[in-house]
Design a protein around this motif. Sequence first.
Motif, PDB file in Angstrom:
ATOM      1  N   LYS A  48      37.535  78.523  18.544  1.00 40.63           N
ATOM      2  CA  LYS A  48      37.608  78.408  20.001  1.00 40.63           C
ATOM      3  C   LYS A  48      36.845  79.541  20.687  1.00 40.63           C
ATOM      4  N   ASP A  49      36.343  80.476  19.902  1.00 40.98           N
ATOM      5  CA  ASP A  49      35.654  81.664  20.400  1.00 40.98           C
ATOM      6  C   ASP A  49      36.541  82.472  21.347  1.00 40.98           C
ATOM      7  N   LEU A  50      37.794  82.649  20.942  1.00 45.26           N
ATOM      8  CA  LEU A  50      38.734  83.474  21.693  1.00 45.26           C
ATOM      9  C   LEU A  50      38.814  84.815  20.975  1.00 45.26           C
ATOM     10  N   GLY A  51      37.872  85.677  21.296  1.00 48.09           N
ATOM     11  CA  GLY A  51      37.728  86.922  20.557  1.00 48.09           C
ATOM     12  C   GLY A  51      37.765  88.144  21.438  1.00 48.09           C
ATOM     13  N   MET A  52      37.374  89.260  20.818  1.00 51.01           N
ATOM     14  CA  MET A  52      37.281  90.515  21.543  1.00 51.01           C
ATOM     15  C   MET A  52      36.197  91.369  20.904  1.00 51.01           C
ATOM     16  N   ARG A  53      35.638  92.261  21.678  1.00 48.09           N
ATOM     17  CA  ARG A  53      34.579  93.149  21.178  1.00 48.09           C
ATOM     18  C   ARG A  53      35.186  94.532  20.953  1.00 48.09           C
ATOM     19  N   ILE A  54      35.433  94.853  19.702  1.00 51.68           N
ATOM     20  CA  ILE A  54      35.999  96.157  19.352  1.00 51.68           C
ATOM     21  C   ILE A  54      35.156  96.896  18.330  1.00 51.68           C
ATOM     22  N   ASP A  55      34.147  96.219  17.771  1.00 52.78           N
ATOM     23  CA  ASP A  55      33.247  96.842  16.799  1.00 52.78           C
ATOM     24  C   ASP A  55      31.985  97.260  17.540  1.00 52.78           C
ATOM     25  N   LEU A  56      31.746  98.565  17.582  1.00 52.06           N
ATOM     26  CA  LEU A  56      30.714  99.105  18.463  1.00 52.06           C
ATOM     27  C   LEU A  56      29.728  99.966  17.688  1.00 52.06           C
ATOM     28  N   VAL A  57      28.529 100.073  18.235  1.00 52.72           N
ATOM     29  CA  VAL A  57      27.547 101.069  17.822  1.00 52.72           C
ATOM     30  C   VAL A  57      27.228 101.895  19.052  1.00 52.72           C
ATOM     31  N   VAL A  58      27.586 103.165  19.010  1.00 50.71           N
ATOM     32  CA  VAL A  58      27.361 104.097  20.113  1.00 50.71           C
ATOM     33  C   VAL A  58      26.313 105.100  19.638  1.00 50.71           C
ATOM     34  N   PRO A  60      28.417  80.478  19.704  1.00 49.52           N
ATOM     35  CA  PRO A  60      29.499  79.499  19.521  1.00 49.52           C
ATOM     36  C   PRO A  60      29.097  78.147  20.075  1.00 49.52           C
ATOM     37  N   SER A  61      29.450  77.096  19.350  1.00 53.32           N
ATOM     38  CA  SER A  61      29.010  75.754  19.748  1.00 53.32           C
ATOM     39  C   SER A  61      29.965  75.087  20.731  1.00 53.32           C
ATOM     40  N   ARG A  62      31.283  75.311  20.563  1.00 58.54           N
ATOM     41  CA  ARG A  62      32.250  74.669  21.451  1.00 58.54           C
ATOM     42  C   ARG A  62      33.344  75.651  21.850  1.00 58.54           C
ATOM     43  N   PRO A  63      32.997  76.679  22.585  1.00 61.25           N
ATOM     44  CA  PRO A  63      34.021  77.656  22.964  1.00 61.25           C
ATOM     45  C   PRO A  63      35.045  77.050  23.906  1.00 61.25           C
ATOM     46  N   ALA A  64      36.300  77.416  23.695  1.00 61.07           N
ATOM     47  CA  ALA A  64      37.348  76.977  24.619  1.00 61.07           C
ATOM     48  C   ALA A  64      37.197  77.726  25.936  1.00 61.07           C
ATOM     49  N   LYS A  65      37.649  77.115  26.989  1.00 67.29           N
ATOM     50  CA  LYS A  65      37.600  77.745  28.313  1.00 67.29           C
ATOM     51  C   LYS A  65      38.979  77.661  28.958  1.00 67.29           C
ATOM     52  N   PRO A  66      39.932  78.393  28.372  1.00 64.20           N
ATOM     53  CA  PRO A  66      41.303  78.305  28.886  1.00 64.20           C
ATOM     54  C   PRO A  66      41.440  79.009  30.230  1.00 64.20           C
ATOM     55  N   ALA A  67      42.377  78.558  31.006  1.00 64.51           N
ATOM     56  CA  ALA A  67      42.689  79.233  32.255  1.00 64.51           C
ATOM     57  C   ALA A  67      43.314  80.586  31.952  1.00 64.51           C
ATOM     58  N   PRO A  68      43.073  81.593  32.778  1.00 62.10           N
ATOM     59  CA  PRO A  68      43.677  82.909  32.542  1.00 62.10           C
ATOM     60  C   PRO A  68      45.190  82.811  32.394  1.00 62.10           C
ATOM     61  N   GLY A  69      45.688  83.447  31.345  1.00 64.92           N
ATOM     62  CA  GLY A  69      47.117  83.461  31.093  1.00 64.92           C
ATOM     63  C   GLY A  69      47.638  82.277  30.314  1.00 64.92           C
ATOM     64  N   SER A  70      46.773  81.287  30.023  1.00 61.50           N
ATOM     65  CA  SER A  70      47.246  80.086  29.343  1.00 61.50           C
ATOM     66  C   SER A  70      47.272  80.223  27.828  1.00 61.50           C
ATOM     67  N   VAL A  71      46.571  81.207  27.287  1.00 58.75           N
ATOM     68  CA  VAL A  71      46.548  81.429  25.841  1.00 58.75           C
ATOM     69  C   VAL A  71      47.152  82.787  25.540  1.00 58.75           C
ATOM     70  N   ARG A  72      48.133  82.799  24.683  1.00 57.48           N
ATOM     71  CA  ARG A  72      48.752  84.053  24.283  1.00 57.48           C
ATOM     72  C   ARG A  72      48.156  84.490  22.955  1.00 57.48           C
ATOM     73  N   LEU A  73      48.155  85.791  22.716  1.00 52.02           N
ATOM     74  CA  LEU A  73      47.719  86.279  21.423  1.00 52.02           C
ATOM     75  C   LEU A  73      48.616  85.689  20.349  1.00 52.02           C
ATOM     76  N   PRO A  74      48.057  85.215  19.233  1.00 57.71           N
ATOM     77  CA  PRO A  74      48.887  84.601  18.181  1.00 57.71           C
ATOM     78  C   PRO A  74      49.795  85.598  17.491  1.00 57.71           C
ATOM     79  N   HIS A  75      49.498  86.875  17.625  1.00 57.65           N
ATOM     80  CA  HIS A  75      50.368  87.922  17.078  1.00 57.65           C
ATOM     81  C   HIS A  75      50.058  89.195  17.839  1.00 57.65           C
ATOM     82  N   SER A  76      50.888  90.184  17.650  1.00 58.21           N
ATOM     83  CA  SER A  76      50.632  91.451  18.302  1.00 58.21           C
ATOM     84  C   SER A  76      49.439  92.119  17.667  1.00 58.21           C
ATOM     85  N   ILE A  77      48.533  92.676  18.472  1.00 56.63           N
ATOM     86  CA  ILE A  77      47.399  93.395  17.902  1.00 56.63           C
ATOM     87  C   ILE A  77      47.842  94.714  17.287  1.00 56.63           C
TER      88      ILE A  77
END
Length: 294
Positions: free
Chosen positions: A216-226, A275-292
Motif C-alpha cells: 500500500k506504500d504506507l511507509g516512512m523515511r527513517i534511513d538517511l544519508v547526511v 509504487p504502482s498502486r499506493p493507497a490514499k487513506p484519509a488522515p487518521g484512517s490507518v493505524r500503525l499495525p504495531h507500536s514503532i
Amino acid sequence: MRVVTWNVNSVKPRIPRLLPWLDEREPDVVCLQETKATDEAFAAELGEELAARGYEFAHFGQGQWNGVAILSKVGLDDVRIAFPEAPGFPDPTAAPEGRAISAVCGGLRIWSVYVPNGREVDSDHYRYKLNWLSKLRAAVDGEAEQTMVCGDFNIIPADRDVFDPTALVGHTHVTDAERAELAGLLDLGMVDVQRAHWPQAQIYSYWDYRAGMFHKDLGMRIDLVVAGAPVAERVQAAWVDRKARKGTKPSDHAPVVVDLDTAPDGNVGPMVPPPSRPAKPAPGSVRLPHSIAD
C-alpha cells in the motif's frame, strides 16, 4: 562513488538477498545496520564472499541485537568503533552498544549508524536516544565537511516523510526533541542528501512487515544519508531501491543509494521502482499495525 545505507534487520537470513544485490548494484561503500551478529560471526558468514567481490569490511556487533558494518572497495582506513563519550544503556557509563562505526573510504569519513529507537516518549530509552544523538553530533563536529553519516536514524525528519503524521501522534520518531537533534547535525553544515535532491517527492525507506504496508506504500523515511555540503554538491543521484524490499524474506528497510560524481543508472528518481498502486487513506484512517517501539 556509490554509497549505500541499508538496515538489513539481521544479516544472516538476508545473505541470499544481500550478495546478489551487491553484484547487481555494485556499490563502492555499503553501510549496514542491525546485523544482529558478533564480529566473529559476521566474518565467518560473509568474509570470503565479500573478499571475492573486492570488499574490505569492518563490523561492530553484539550478537542478537544491534550491529553495524562498513563494506568498502575504495579503502577502509582509520576505523573507529563507536565515538568519544558514546553512552551505554541502561548505564550511560557502560560500554557502548554496537550502533556506530566509521572509516575513511574514498577520501571521506563515512559513518554507519543505528540510532536508538527510543521506544516510548520520556522513557529511559528515549532519553538515551537524545543523549546518543547529542554525542554523535559532537563526534562529527570539526570534520563534518568531508563526512557522510549514513544509517537508520529512527527519526522521521518531517511530516511529509511518513504516510500519515496523525498515526504517530504520541510516538517517538516525530517528537520535537528528536527532530531538533537531527537539525543539530545539519547545523554543522551538513545536508539531508536525498531530501535536498528531491525536495518535493514522497520518499519512504521503511515499511512495516504487517498489514500490507509495503504494497500500500504506507511507509516512512527513517534511513538517511547526511553529508557535508561539499560532498552533497557531488551528488548526481539519490534513490531508495524499493526492488530490494520486494520478494522473499526481505528486510523491512530498503537500501538508500547515493551516487557521487557519476550516476551509473542515471538520475533515476526518488524510489525505484515507484509504487504502482499506493493507497490514499484519509488522515487518521490507518493505524500503525504495531507500536514503532517494538
